[in-house]
Design a protein around this motif. Structure first.
Motif, PDB file in Angstrom:
ATOM      1  N   PHE A 145      27.736  -5.746  55.672  1.00  0.00           N
ATOM      2  CA  PHE A 145      27.613  -7.201  55.662  1.00  0.00           C
ATOM      3  C   PHE A 145      28.472  -7.739  56.812  1.00  0.00           C
ATOM      4  O   PHE A 145      29.698  -7.621  56.785  1.00  0.00           O
ATOM      5  N   ILE A 146      27.818  -8.316  57.813  1.00  0.00           N
ATOM      6  CA  ILE A 146      28.467  -8.682  59.074  1.00  0.00           C
ATOM      7  C   ILE A 146      28.305 -10.179  59.310  1.00  0.00           C
ATOM      8  O   ILE A 146      27.231 -10.749  59.105  1.00  0.00           O
ATOM      9  N   ALA A 147      29.390 -10.818  59.755  1.00  0.00           N
ATOM     10  CA  ALA A 147      29.352 -12.254  60.063  1.00  0.00           C
ATOM     11  C   ALA A 147      30.339 -12.544  61.187  1.00  0.00           C
ATOM     12  O   ALA A 147      31.110 -11.670  61.611  1.00  0.00           O
ATOM     13  N   ASP A 148      30.340 -13.797  61.671  1.00  0.00           N
ATOM     14  CA  ASP A 148      31.264 -14.214  62.725  1.00  0.00           C
ATOM     15  C   ASP A 148      32.641 -14.505  62.149  1.00  0.00           C
ATOM     16  O   ASP A 148      32.773 -15.092  61.069  1.00  0.00           O
ATOM     17  N   GLN A 154      31.521 -10.653  65.956  1.00  0.00           N
ATOM     18  CA  GLN A 154      30.790 -10.089  64.826  1.00  0.00           C
ATOM     19  C   GLN A 154      31.669  -9.054  64.123  1.00  0.00           C
ATOM     20  O   GLN A 154      32.097  -8.068  64.727  1.00  0.00           O
ATOM     21  N   THR A 155      31.932  -9.288  62.845  1.00  0.00           N
ATOM     22  CA  THR A 155      32.895  -8.486  62.092  1.00  0.00           C
ATOM     23  C   THR A 155      32.258  -7.999  60.798  1.00  0.00           C
ATOM     24  O   THR A 155      31.541  -8.752  60.125  1.00  0.00           O
ATOM     25  N   THR A 156      32.529  -6.741  60.439  1.00  0.00           N
ATOM     26  CA  THR A 156      32.083  -6.208  59.151  1.00  0.00           C
ATOM     27  C   THR A 156      33.058  -6.671  58.076  1.00  0.00           C
ATOM     28  O   THR A 156      34.210  -6.236  58.039  1.00  0.00           O
ATOM     29  N   PHE A 157      32.603  -7.562  57.195  1.00  0.00           N
ATOM     30  CA  PHE A 157      33.454  -8.103  56.150  1.00  0.00           C
ATOM     31  C   PHE A 157      33.325  -7.347  54.833  1.00  0.00           C
ATOM     32  O   PHE A 157      34.249  -7.385  54.010  1.00  0.00           O
ATOM     33  N   ALA A 158      32.217  -6.657  54.620  1.00  0.00           N
ATOM     34  CA  ALA A 158      32.027  -5.890  53.392  1.00  0.00           C
ATOM     35  C   ALA A 158      31.050  -4.756  53.663  1.00  0.00           C
ATOM     36  O   ALA A 158      30.216  -4.838  54.583  1.00  0.00           O
ATOM     37  N   LYS A 159      31.164  -3.686  52.860  1.00  0.00           N
ATOM     38  CA  LYS A 159      30.318  -2.514  53.096  1.00  0.00           C
ATOM     39  C   LYS A 159      30.163  -1.730  51.797  1.00  0.00           C
ATOM     40  O   LYS A 159      31.095  -1.628  51.001  1.00  0.00           O
ATOM     41  N   HIS A 183      42.468  -8.307  55.398  1.00  0.00           N
ATOM     42  CA  HIS A 183      43.413  -9.229  56.026  1.00  0.00           C
ATOM     43  C   HIS A 183      43.415  -9.161  57.555  1.00  0.00           C
ATOM     44  O   HIS A 183      43.273 -10.184  58.219  1.00  0.00           O
ATOM     45  N   ASP A 184      43.592  -7.975  58.137  1.00  0.00           N
ATOM     46  CA  ASP A 184      43.645  -7.861  59.595  1.00  0.00           C
ATOM     47  C   ASP A 184      42.342  -7.323  60.174  1.00  0.00           C
ATOM     48  O   ASP A 184      42.306  -6.873  61.317  1.00  0.00           O
ATOM     49  N   GLY A 185      41.275  -7.373  59.386  1.00  0.00           N
ATOM     50  CA  GLY A 185      39.991  -6.865  59.841  1.00  0.00           C
ATOM     51  C   GLY A 185      39.815  -5.386  59.578  1.00  0.00           C
ATOM     52  O   GLY A 185      38.715  -4.861  59.718  1.00  0.00           O
TER      53      GLY A 185
END
Length: 244
Positions: A145-148, A154-159, A183-185
């Protein structure tokens, strides 16, 4: 209405030219049928493949409700002027990336629909077929699950990750991990469900909650240890236990 040759080319002119044949009209390989007078719109065969070409920016238009059929009506591509339908017993896409894009709110929407009148539902399979023996920790599939972020990176926030926990033949066990950016990505799993991987592990499934000792588990409700030999332990070495 005229037929004329110049020693090289044969020209047939007329308002309408009708060709009626009782057998095949044969064109030699690499000889095309030109439709626009310039060669930009052309149908040609090289003896193996048929090539259809159009001019720059041109389209090949098929009227609505007329399909392109492969073999029989079971394999068909057809549009009704609004929607495109692709039908077949099995439809295979051999590509590295397939992207569905929409500028509408809450779209694209992917629907997997089963219309059979029974108790079964549709399925979504992630298959790892490595062409060799499987090994522990092989990844069967991943949902990301990727969002800005605030910098529009573009960052992976959940997987969600499915893996092989134990590849031993006859003792196969799996692992399902759910994680988030921490927290820190940096990515950390917060829930891991996996095979017990012990000699007496038949029908045993272990669950790990939290990433490290500083993680906090909040339960809004009761906790039930649903057997008469339940043990509740505290400390890295189970220094304190409650038993029932």
């Amino acid at each position: 209405e005229k037929i004329e040759g110049d020693g090289t080319d044969l020209t047939i002119t007329g308002n309408n030219i009708n060709l009626t044949a009782t057998a095949d009209v044969i064109l030699a390989a690499n000889t095309g049928l030109v439709l626009d007078g310039s060669g930009n719109e052309k149908i040609e065969s090289d003896g193996t493949d048929i090539n259809i070409s159009v001019g720059s920016g041109g389209d090949i238009n098929i009227p609505a409700n007329i399909g392109l059929t492969f073999g029989d009506d079971g394999e068909k591509i057809e549009g009704d002027g609004t929607d495109l339908s692709i039908s077949g017993n099995a439809i295979n896409f051999n590509t590295d990336t397939a992207t569905f894009t929409s500028a509408n709110a809450n779209d694209p929407l992917v629907v997997i629909k089963n219309t059979t009148n029974d108790t079964n539902g549709a399925r979504l399979q992630f298959v790892k077929d490595k062409g060799a023996t499987g090994a522990d920790d092989d990844v069967a599939g991943v949902i990301e699950f990727i969002a800005d972020d605030a910098a529009q990176d573009q960052t992976t926030f959940a997987k969600i990750t499915a893996q092989v926990a134990d590849a031993t033949h006859g003792e196969e066990g799996g692992r399902l991990s759910l994680g988030v950016a921490s927290h820190d990505g940096e990515f950390q799993n917060g829930l891991v469900i996996q095979d017990n991987k012990t000699s007496s592990a038949e029908d045993k499934v272990d669950v790990i909650i939290g990433a490290d000792a500083s993680s906090l588990l909040t339960v809004k409700g009761d906790v039930l240890l649903d057997h008469d030999s339940a043990v509740l332990s505290f400390g890295a070495d189970s220094d304190t236990t409650f038993t029932h």
